[in-house]
Design a protein around this motif. Structure first.
Motif, PDB file in Angstrom:
ATOM      1  N   ILE A 230       2.023   8.877   4.520  1.00 25.33           N
ATOM      2  CA  ILE A 230       2.350   7.456   4.374  1.00 25.33           C
ATOM      3  C   ILE A 230       2.334   6.730   5.714  1.00 25.33           C
ATOM      4  CG2 ILE A 230       4.183   5.861   3.700  1.00 25.33           C
ATOM      5  CD1 ILE A 230       4.967   7.989   1.547  1.00 25.33           C
ATOM      6  N   LEU A 231       3.077   7.234   6.686  1.00 21.12           N
ATOM      7  CA  LEU A 231       3.137   6.552   7.981  1.00 21.12           C
ATOM      8  C   LEU A 231       1.785   6.529   8.684  1.00 21.12           C
ATOM      9  CD1 LEU A 231       6.658   7.777   9.054  1.00 21.12           C
ATOM     10  CD2 LEU A 231       5.974   5.385   8.850  1.00 21.12           C
ATOM     11  N   PRO A 232       1.061   7.659   8.786  1.00 18.28           N
ATOM     12  CA  PRO A 232      -0.263   7.591   9.417  1.00 18.28           C
ATOM     13  C   PRO A 232      -1.205   6.619   8.706  1.00 18.28           C
ATOM     14  CG  PRO A 232       0.467   9.864   9.267  1.00 18.28           C
ATOM     15  CD  PRO A 232       1.436   9.043   8.470  1.00 18.28           C
ATOM     16  N   MET A 233      -1.190   6.596   7.379  1.00 19.03           N
ATOM     17  CA  MET A 233      -2.079   5.680   6.657  1.00 19.03           C
ATOM     18  C   MET A 233      -1.721   4.229   6.953  1.00 19.03           C
ATOM     19  SD  MET A 233      -2.714   5.149   2.539  1.00 19.03           S
ATOM     20  CE  MET A 233      -3.063   6.867   2.230  1.00 19.03           C
ATOM     21  N   TYR A 234      -0.435   3.916   6.926  1.00 19.72           N
ATOM     22  CA  TYR A 234       0.001   2.528   7.118  1.00 19.72           C
ATOM     23  C   TYR A 234      -0.427   2.004   8.489  1.00 19.72           C
ATOM     24  CZ  TYR A 234       3.141  -1.539   7.195  1.00 19.72           C
ATOM     25  OH  TYR A 234       3.662  -2.812   7.272  1.00 19.72           O
ATOM     26  N   TYR A 235      -0.285   2.832   9.524  1.00 18.05           N
ATOM     27  CA  TYR A 235      -0.541   2.363  10.880  1.00 18.05           C
ATOM     28  C   TYR A 235      -1.967   2.633  11.360  1.00 18.05           C
ATOM     29  CZ  TYR A 235       4.399   1.338  11.430  1.00 18.05           C
ATOM     30  OH  TYR A 235       5.648   0.799  11.286  1.00 18.05           O
ATOM     31  N   GLU A 236      -2.575   3.729  10.944  1.00 18.88           N
ATOM     32  CA  GLU A 236      -3.881   4.106  11.471  1.00 18.88           C
ATOM     33  C   GLU A 236      -5.033   3.746  10.538  1.00 18.88           C
ATOM     34  OE1 GLU A 236      -3.846   8.224  12.520  1.00 18.88           O
ATOM     35  OE2 GLU A 236      -2.248   7.993  14.009  1.00 18.88           O
ATOM     36  N   ARG A 237      -4.741   3.649   9.233  1.00 20.44           N
ATOM     37  CA  ARG A 237      -5.796   3.346   8.257  1.00 20.44           C
ATOM     38  C   ARG A 237      -5.313   2.215   7.347  1.00 20.44           C
ATOM     39  NH1 ARG A 237      -4.918   8.555   7.163  1.00 20.44           N
ATOM     40  NH2 ARG A 237      -4.916   8.251   4.898  1.00 20.44           N
TER      41      ARG A 237
ATOM     42  N   GLN B  25      -3.947  -0.777   2.192  1.00 18.93           N
ATOM     43  CA  GLN B  25      -4.092  -2.000   1.407  1.00 18.93           C
ATOM     44  C   GLN B  25      -4.814  -1.734   0.088  1.00 18.93           C
ATOM     45  OE1 GLN B  25      -6.005  -4.706   4.112  1.00 18.93           O
ATOM     46  NE2 GLN B  25      -4.244  -4.759   5.505  1.00 18.93           N
ATOM     47  N   ALA B  26      -5.796  -0.818   0.115  1.00 21.08           N
ATOM     48  CA  ALA B  26      -6.490  -0.466  -1.129  1.00 21.08           C
ATOM     49  C   ALA B  26      -5.541   0.228  -2.097  1.00 21.08           C
ATOM     50  CB  ALA B  26      -7.695   0.426  -0.819  1.00 21.08           C
ATOM     51  N   LEU B  27      -4.669   1.090  -1.574  1.00 17.98           N
ATOM     52  CA  LEU B  27      -3.687   1.773  -2.419  1.00 17.98           C
ATOM     53  C   LEU B  27      -2.703   0.762  -3.019  1.00 17.98           C
ATOM     54  CD1 LEU B  27      -1.966   5.131  -1.561  1.00 17.98           C
ATOM     55  CD2 LEU B  27      -0.599   3.246  -2.410  1.00 17.98           C
ATOM     56  N   VAL B  28      -2.274  -0.191  -2.210  1.00 19.50           N
ATOM     57  CA  VAL B  28      -1.351  -1.225  -2.695  1.00 19.50           C
ATOM     58  C   VAL B  28      -2.003  -2.011  -3.828  1.00 19.50           C
ATOM     59  CG1 VAL B  28      -0.241  -3.419  -2.088  1.00 19.50           C
ATOM     60  CG2 VAL B  28      -0.023  -1.438  -0.568  1.00 19.50           C
ATOM     61  N   LEU B  29      -3.261  -2.395  -3.672  1.00 19.37           N
ATOM     62  CA  LEU B  29      -3.941  -3.178  -4.706  1.00 19.37           C
ATOM     63  C   LEU B  29      -4.101  -2.371  -5.992  1.00 19.37           C
ATOM     64  CD1 LEU B  29      -5.341  -5.766  -5.584  1.00 19.37           C
ATOM     65  CD2 LEU B  29      -7.467  -4.873  -4.584  1.00 19.37           C
ATOM     66  N   ARG B  30      -4.444  -1.092  -5.874  1.00 22.94           N
ATOM     67  CA  ARG B  30      -4.558  -0.260  -7.077  1.00 22.94           C
ATOM     68  C   ARG B  30      -3.216  -0.156  -7.782  1.00 22.94           C
ATOM     69  NH1 ARG B  30      -8.005   2.890  -3.734  1.00 22.94           N
ATOM     70  NH2 ARG B  30      -6.272   4.304  -3.211  1.00 22.94           N
ATOM     71  N   SER B  31      -2.145   0.013  -7.009  1.00 20.23           N
ATOM     72  CA  SER B  31      -0.803   0.088  -7.581  1.00 20.23           C
ATOM     73  C   SER B  31      -0.454  -1.196  -8.324  1.00 20.23           C
ATOM     74  CB  SER B  31       0.218   0.355  -6.468  1.00 20.23           C
ATOM     75  OG  SER B  31       1.536   0.162  -6.927  1.00 20.23           O
TER      76      SER B  31
END
Length: 552
Positions: A511-518, A523-529
């Protein structure tokens, strides 16, 4: 009687022909607006969303509840910042006195009941009626019945069920509404079944009218009382005890409210697919119960969803979602600063755990590994902020102790906050402002849960154990982060360690690496959710399913 309630009462808006069957919905609590504090938690949130969606769909449905003088309670802090419970009188100028009064007999003594009305256009709900015994002519013992939601005094709790059930049934008669379906949201309104039995004088005819929603996935959690005490109090109205035993199938002295509701209803439902399975297994060994299906809980999108973030979702604009999310976080963080004197940063990943404080929901699960929790909050490579909020039952000393322990732990971390006053208003702010929504119940203990639905509608990603509604939503790694289910044979401490370790691993490695590095992946995960939760977990779908599968 007021002329505005001349018989018979009709729903004061155009009825959709699909939903023309008249229904009355009984719930001990209902949450429709922050201004009306007649709820404690999830059951009320669910009922409130149902009443709003039924209004949006033009359903021929009215709601009956209780006007709690002190609400559930106000959650405040003492001088030393430990949690305190305050019971304060609530006064609502927007409720209309219907002029309808009648009596119910409690301990064979008449208690006067008055009905108040909430017009549909006030908070965009179906017509809602609220009963109170806090009126002139009643003695203090009678007035107490409608003072505190879920009073801990056994006799008062029984009397509260009588107020909702017997009183609600008498109100429906006084209104001349003539419902074809009586819907009990939990078994609190069960006395209405006996009031109705006196009118139809047939179990078969009674069952034609009753439907029942159960929310409790453990038999021990369902209300049970001594049948003789109930009879002495007048719980069964004018139905004699031998007849009560005959129609309820209760032949000993332990009267199980949910079991009797299942025996007297035409159909019942659990509140998620998993809960439907659990309920059928739990009650299946008893004779005479009705079929149990499931209608998965949902929440009203129009009430809960921020309009700007919803517009961005519909446009598929992930940058606009991310920008709006920062604005919503800044609004929430002003409350954090006001309550606990900490300045949170909208650019930092923020986790929220917020719902009713109860042991099985495990609010302190992450903090039980004190060293790993401290490392997570103290590391600076991937900053993180964590917020807790929620009300324990006011007499639950253990849950209050957990709340206080978390608050005092937060003194060690400038990026940890524990907030008070978790009601509709704060709940909305937290769901708007969360990046990740923590959900940690012991698996199979949460019948449904709904907080994660409204969090997801506002761009928060669920980080959850595999229980309740989430099983019907989750695509792990695509729209949420899902803890694999622990072996149910494990002792509790090993199960907790299993769940806690997976949560930390998600946070530290994914979660943390994705939020800050990718950020594009996040954002794609948030939209799918957001898309997935809106596709099925809006309360309009739920309100339709009740008419299609339960009421018809």
């Amino acid at each position: 009687m007021s002329t505005s309630f001349a018989l018979p009462f009709q729903v004061p808006y155009s009825i959709n022909p699909r939903f023309s069957k008249p229904v009355v919905y009984f719930s001990m609590e209902v949450a429709v607006d922050q201004a009306l504090k007649t709820y404690s938690g999830g059951l009320g949130f669910l009922a409130g969303s149902h009443m709003k969606s039924a209004y949006e769909l033009g359903q021929n449905l009215i709601g009956v509840s209780v006007l709690w003088k002190y609400g559930y309670y106000d959650q405040i802090r003492r001088t030393d910042n430990t949690m305190d419970v305050q019971f304060r009188e609530k006064i609502y100028s927007f409720l209309q006195n219907t002029g309808i009064e009648f009596t119910i007999d409690v301990f064979r003594r008449p208690v006067r009941v008055r009905a108040y009305y909430l017009k549909p256009d006030t908070f965009q709900t179906v017509p809602l009626f609220f009963l109170t015994t806090d009126i002139d002519g009643n003695d203090q013992a009678s007035r107490l019945i409608s003072y505190r939601l879920y009073d801990n005094d056994v006799r008062l709790k029984i009397a509260q069920c009588m107020l909702l059930g017997l009183g609600g049934a008498k109100l429906v008669d006084a209104l001349g509404f003539a419902p074809e379906v009586y819907h009990f949201n939990e078994a609190h309104a069960l006395p209405a079944a006996f009031q109705l039995f006196q009118q139809v004088d047939s179990v078969e005819k009674l069952r034609e009218k009753l439907v029942f929603t159960t929310h409790t996935p453990e038999e021990a959690g369902n209300e049970k009382h001594d049948i003789n005490l109930l009879n002495d109090m007048g719980f069964f109205g004018e139905v004699p005890l031998p007849t009560v035993r005959e129609i309820s199938g209760i032949h000993d002295d332990v009267f199980n409210h949910s079991l009797v509701a299942l025996r007297l209803s035409r159909i019942a439902n659990g509140v998620s697919k998993l809960h439907g399975d659990v309920a059928r297994q739990m009650w299946g060994r008893y004779e005479g119960i009705c079929p149990i299906i499931h209608v998965t809980n949902a929440q009203n999108q129009q009430y809960w969803t921020d309009p700007a973030i919803e517009a961005a979702r519909l446009a598929g604009d992930v940058e606009a979602i991310a920008q709006r999310k920062k604005e919503l976080k800044a609004t929430l963080f002003r409350v954090v600063a006001d309550q606990v004197g900490k300045l949170f940063d909208p650019n930092v990943l923020t986790l929220v755990w917020a719902r009713r404080f109860a042991a099985y929901k495990r609010p302190d699960l992450l903090t039980e590994d004190a060293d790993r929790f401290a490392r997570l909050l103290n590391q600076t490579k991937y900053p993180i902020q964590v917020i807790w909020a929620g009300k324990p039952y006011p007499m639950d000393a253990g849950a209050i102790e957990i709340f206080n322990r978390l608050y005092f732990l937060s003194h060690l971390f400038p990026n940890m906050a524990v907030l008070t006053g978790y009601e509709l208003g704060l709940s909305k702010l937290l769901k708007d402002g969360a990046d990740g929504w923590l959900n940690t119940p012991i698996v199979t203990r949460e019948a449904s849960g709904t907080s994660g639905m409204t969090a997801a509608m506002n761009g928060a990603v669920n980080i959850s154990t595999n229980d309740g509604w989430i099983r019907e939503f989750a695509k792990p790694g695509e729209n949420c982060f899902l803890v694999p289910t622990a072996d149910p044979e494990l002792p509790y401490y090993a199960r907790d360690a299993h769940d806690r370790d997976h949560l930390f691993t998600f946070l530290e490695n994914e979660i943390l690496p994705m939020y800050y590095e990718r950020p594009a992946d996040w954002q794609a995960l948030v939209l799918r959710s957001m898309n997935d939760v809106n596709a099925f977990f809006g309360a309009n779908r739920m309100a339709e399913e009740y008419y299609e599968h339960v009421y018809q």
